[in-house]
Write a protein that holds these residues in place. Structure first.
Motif, short mmCIF file in Angstrom:
data_model
loop_
_atom_site.label_atom_id
_atom_site.label_comp_id
_atom_site.label_asym_id
_atom_site.label_seq_id
_atom_site.Cartn_x
_atom_site.Cartn_y
_atom_site.Cartn_z
N ALA A 22 -12.18 1.88 11.03
CA ALA A 22 -11.83 0.84 10.06
C ALA A 22 -12.52 1.05 8.70
O ALA A 22 -12.00 0.61 7.67
CB ALA A 22 -12.18 -0.54 10.62
N ASN A 25 -10.57 3.68 5.12
CA ASN A 25 -9.26 3.16 4.75
C ASN A 25 -8.99 3.26 3.24
O ASN A 25 -8.38 2.39 2.65
CB ASN A 25 -9.12 1.70 5.22
CG ASN A 25 -10.13 0.80 4.58
OD1 ASN A 25 -11.00 1.24 3.83
ND2 ASN A 25 -10.03 -0.49 4.85
N ARG A 61 -6.85 1.74 10.93
CA ARG A 61 -6.47 0.96 12.11
C ARG A 61 -5.55 1.76 13.02
O ARG A 61 -5.18 2.88 12.72
CB ARG A 61 -5.85 -0.35 11.72
CG ARG A 61 -4.61 -0.24 10.88
CD ARG A 61 -4.04 -1.60 10.66
NE ARG A 61 -3.71 -1.81 9.27
CZ ARG A 61 -2.86 -2.71 8.87
NH1 ARG A 61 -2.31 -3.50 9.74
NH2 ARG A 61 -2.59 -2.86 7.61
#
Length: 133
Positions: A22, A25, A61
């Protein structure tokens, strides 16, 4: 990739937590999880036929559902292997709170059990109340 690795995967790649994925990103580091495998697609952003926005939207994700919904070709699936960097750690895949308890435990087990208990008690109360009247 120093401290974020949790060990070696059976195929030779390292394990990563979803929390570690995560953090990646951005356009500098864009990691995706597809079928439990972690891919660093940062260097593919400019080449992606759908545009970099599509990848950046999913970066950090699990993109399995989006990847499969598009219906990628066999060539695209083979190309994906170039960007493989590891796998999601099997013991730490779920969302965890600060105590290490998986967050979905409440919604998966306790809330339905509590709801069934309340319904059972209400049924018993109304059945007994109906017989006494």
């Amino acid at each position: 990739m120093g401290s974020e690795q949790l060990g070696a995967a059976p195929e030779g790649g390292p394990f990563f937590t979803l929390a570690e994925v995560a953090k990646r990103n951005s356009s500098r580091e864009a990691w995706l999880v597809i079928h439990g495998r972690v891919y660093d697609v940062g260097r593919f952003l400019d080449e992606h036929p759908g545009g970099e926005e599509v990848l950046l939207e999913q970066a950090g994700r699990d993109a399995t559902e989006s990847f499969e919904d598009v219906g990628h070709s066999t060539d695209a699936r083979e190309m994906l292997e170039e960007y493989f960097i590891g796998e999601v750690h099997p013991q730490r895949g779920g969302q965890e709170d600060e105590n290490g308890i998986q967050a979905h435990f409440w919604s998966t087990w306790l809330i339905p059990i509590f709801g069934a208990l309340v319904i059972g008690l209400m049924y018993r109360y109304y059945m007994l109340d109906g017989k006494s009247s």
